[in-house]
Design a protein around this motif. Structure first.
Motif, mmCIF file in Angstrom:
data_model
loop_
_atom_site.group_PDB
_atom_site.id
_atom_site.type_symbol
_atom_site.label_atom_id
_atom_site.label_comp_id
_atom_site.label_asym_id
_atom_site.label_seq_id
_atom_site.Cartn_x
_atom_site.Cartn_y
_atom_site.Cartn_z
ATOM 1 N N UNK A 74 0.816 -1.215 0.000
ATOM 2 C CA UNK A 74 0.000 0.000 0.000
ATOM 3 C C UNK A 74 0.851 1.267 0.000
ATOM 4 N N UNK A 75 2.022 1.203 0.581
ATOM 5 C CA UNK A 75 2.934 2.352 0.603
ATOM 6 C C UNK A 75 3.216 2.849 -0.806
ATOM 7 N N UNK A 76 3.372 1.925 -1.756
ATOM 8 C CA UNK A 76 3.669 2.300 -3.134
ATOM 9 C C UNK A 76 2.472 2.984 -3.797
ATOM 10 N N UNK A 77 1.265 2.581 -3.413
ATOM 11 C CA UNK A 77 0.077 3.239 -3.949
ATOM 12 C C UNK A 77 -0.036 4.673 -3.430
ATOM 13 N N UNK A 78 0.289 4.857 -2.146
ATOM 14 C CA UNK A 78 0.231 6.212 -1.583
ATOM 15 C C UNK A 78 1.252 7.109 -2.283
ATOM 16 N N UNK A 79 2.443 6.584 -2.537
ATOM 17 C CA UNK A 79 3.469 7.368 -3.224
ATOM 18 C C UNK A 79 3.027 7.702 -4.642
ATOM 19 N N UNK A 80 2.393 6.741 -5.303
ATOM 20 C CA UNK A 80 1.919 6.957 -6.669
ATOM 21 C C UNK A 80 0.822 8.015 -6.697
ATOM 22 N N UNK A 81 -0.067 8.002 -5.712
ATOM 23 C CA UNK A 81 -1.131 9.002 -5.647
ATOM 24 C C UNK A 81 -0.561 10.409 -5.491
ATOM 25 N N UNK A 82 0.509 10.533 -4.722
ATOM 26 C CA UNK A 82 1.153 11.837 -4.550
ATOM 27 C C UNK A 82 1.752 12.321 -5.866
ATOM 28 N N UNK A 83 2.424 11.425 -6.586
ATOM 29 C CA UNK A 83 3.008 11.784 -7.877
ATOM 30 C C UNK A 83 1.913 12.172 -8.868
ATOM 31 N N UNK B 119 -3.688 2.028 -12.765
ATOM 32 C CA UNK B 119 -3.132 2.828 -13.856
ATOM 33 C C UNK B 119 -4.245 3.360 -14.757
ATOM 34 N N UNK B 120 -5.158 2.479 -15.126
ATOM 35 C CA UNK B 120 -6.257 2.898 -16.002
ATOM 36 C C UNK B 120 -7.142 3.933 -15.308
ATOM 37 N N UNK B 121 -7.352 3.776 -14.020
ATOM 38 C CA UNK B 121 -8.156 4.750 -13.280
ATOM 39 C C UNK B 121 -7.460 6.099 -13.204
ATOM 40 N N UNK B 122 -6.132 6.096 -13.085
ATOM 41 C CA UNK B 122 -5.386 7.354 -13.098
ATOM 42 C C UNK B 122 -5.554 8.059 -14.441
ATOM 43 N N UNK B 123 -5.462 7.303 -15.527
ATOM 44 C CA UNK B 123 -5.609 7.894 -16.862
ATOM 45 C C UNK B 123 -7.010 8.482 -17.030
ATOM 46 N N UNK B 124 -8.039 7.722 -16.661
ATOM 47 C CA UNK B 124 -9.413 8.211 -16.785
ATOM 48 C C UNK B 124 -9.641 9.444 -15.915
ATOM 49 N N UNK B 125 -9.090 9.429 -14.712
ATOM 50 C CA UNK B 125 -9.244 10.577 -13.812
ATOM 51 C C UNK B 125 -8.571 11.804 -14.390
ATOM 52 N N UNK B 126 -7.398 11.621 -14.979
ATOM 53 C CA UNK B 126 -6.682 12.749 -15.580
ATOM 54 C C UNK B 126 -7.493 13.374 -16.707
ATOM 55 N N UNK C 12 2.051 13.780 -23.114
ATOM 56 C CA UNK C 12 3.247 13.600 -22.289
ATOM 57 C C UNK C 12 2.861 13.260 -20.846
ATOM 58 N N UNK C 13 1.813 13.924 -20.340
ATOM 59 C CA UNK C 13 1.373 13.652 -18.973
ATOM 60 C C UNK C 13 0.779 12.253 -18.872
ATOM 61 N N UNK C 14 0.029 11.831 -19.877
ATOM 62 C CA UNK C 14 -0.500 10.461 -19.903
ATOM 63 C C UNK C 14 0.656 9.469 -19.866
ATOM 64 N N UNK C 15 1.703 9.781 -20.611
ATOM 65 C CA UNK C 15 2.885 8.919 -20.600
ATOM 66 C C UNK C 15 3.520 8.854 -19.218
ATOM 67 N N UNK C 16 3.576 9.976 -18.528
ATOM 68 C CA UNK C 16 4.130 9.995 -17.170
ATOM 69 C C UNK C 16 3.264 9.197 -16.207
ATOM 70 N N UNK C 17 1.950 9.254 -16.404
ATOM 71 C CA UNK C 17 1.047 8.465 -15.554
ATOM 72 C C UNK C 17 1.300 6.971 -15.755
ATOM 73 N N UNK C 18 1.459 6.563 -17.002
ATOM 74 C CA UNK C 18 1.746 5.160 -17.276
ATOM 75 C C UNK C 18 3.079 4.750 -16.660
ATOM 76 N N UNK C 19 4.043 5.659 -16.674
ATOM 77 C CA UNK C 19 5.345 5.358 -16.076
ATOM 78 C C UNK C 19 5.251 5.192 -14.559
ATOM 79 N N UNK C 20 4.329 5.942 -13.935
ATOM 80 C CA UNK C 20 4.113 5.772 -12.492
ATOM 81 C C UNK C 20 3.670 4.339 -12.215
ATOM 82 N N UNK C 21 2.736 3.854 -13.035
ATOM 83 C CA UNK C 21 2.261 2.483 -12.861
ATOM 84 C C UNK C 21 3.344 1.458 -13.132
ATOM 85 N N UNK C 22 4.125 1.670 -14.181
ATOM 86 C CA UNK C 22 5.196 0.728 -14.505
ATOM 87 C C UNK C 22 6.242 0.692 -13.395
#
Length: 233
Positions: free
Chosen positions: A23-32, A69-76, A87-97
């Motif tokens: 879960x720690x990694x999800x919290x970090x991803x949400x911040x990014x 990852x998909x939810x982040x893209x849809x939310x964006x 470019x931002x969509x690409x960065x979101x995908x990189x967060x997931x990867x």
């Protein structure tokens, strides 16, 4: 709390935040993610929108990083009124990867507990999430040798547990589940007549939070996984 585990033959373990950090990694991803979208909304609104989207998509995507990852893209797209850049969509995908590539960090005492219990009990993993990701984490963890069965469930409700225990020919009265989530790892087991142990993690996803009157449910709560060795021999 006084418990009697003398009839227990099979011990099930949750994986994420019970055996290793997740879960720690999800919290970090949400911040990014929030920092990427802060030009469109406040951090609080971004957090709320992402959580709403995750819950909306659970039925379609299930649990795990890929659905996140998909939810982040849809939310964006929604938060920006479809103006977010490629470019931002690409960065979101990189967060997931990046989340998928995280090394497996075992929680304290996990290997010791599994080593000691594996000689006297049948140990299994019961987790939920993306099958490929969970299989990959288990392999990287180096813990596979301790488990006789690994099951990645689509959800952890009473019917899921009953179906699996029946399939594995495990008597509900001889089964003990250990996990960090009251909602997923403890209450469903208590409700079907099995035993359960709650080992809280320092952070919990909103969807897994639940308020209960502890006097209404019989389960053991311990501070760390190694404490179970005082109850199982």
């Amino acid at each position: 709390m006084e418990v009697d585990y003398s009839n227990i033959k099979v011990v099930g373990f949750d994986a994420d935040d019970t055996l290793w950090v997740n879960e720690t990694y999800f919290r970090e991803a949400e911040t990014k993610f929030g920092k990427l979208l802060e030009g469109y909304e406040t951090m609080n609104t971004i957090d709320q929108e992402l959580f709403r989207m995750e819950i909306k998509n659970l039925e379609l995507y299930g649990y795990g990083v890929k659905g996140f990852m998909l939810s982040m893209v849809e939310s964006a797209l929604e938060l920006s009124n479809n103006r977010v850049s490629q470019a931002t969509i690409g960065e979101i995908l990189n967060i997931g990867k990046e989340m998928l590539r995280q090394p497996v960090e075992l929680l304290g005492g996990v290997r010791e507990v599994l080593r000691k219990l594996s000689g006297n009990y049948r140990l299994i993993v019961l987790t939920k999430g993306d099958l490929l990701d969970q299989e990959r984490k288990l392999e990287r963890s180096g813990l596979s040798e301790f488990f006789q069965h690994v099951e990645v469930l689509s959800d952890k409700k009473e019917e899921n547990y009953l179906h699996l225990l029946n399939h594995l020919q495990i008597d509900v009265n001889e089964f003990l589940m250990i996990g960090n989530s009251l909602k997923s790892d403890v209450l469903p087991l208590v409700n079907i007549g099995a035993q359960a142990v709650h080992v809280p993690f320092h952070t919990t996803w909103q969807h897994e939070e639940v308020k209960v009157n502890e006097d209404d449910y019989k389960y053991l709560k311990i501070n760390r996984l190694t404490d179970i060795l005082g109850y199982l021999k």
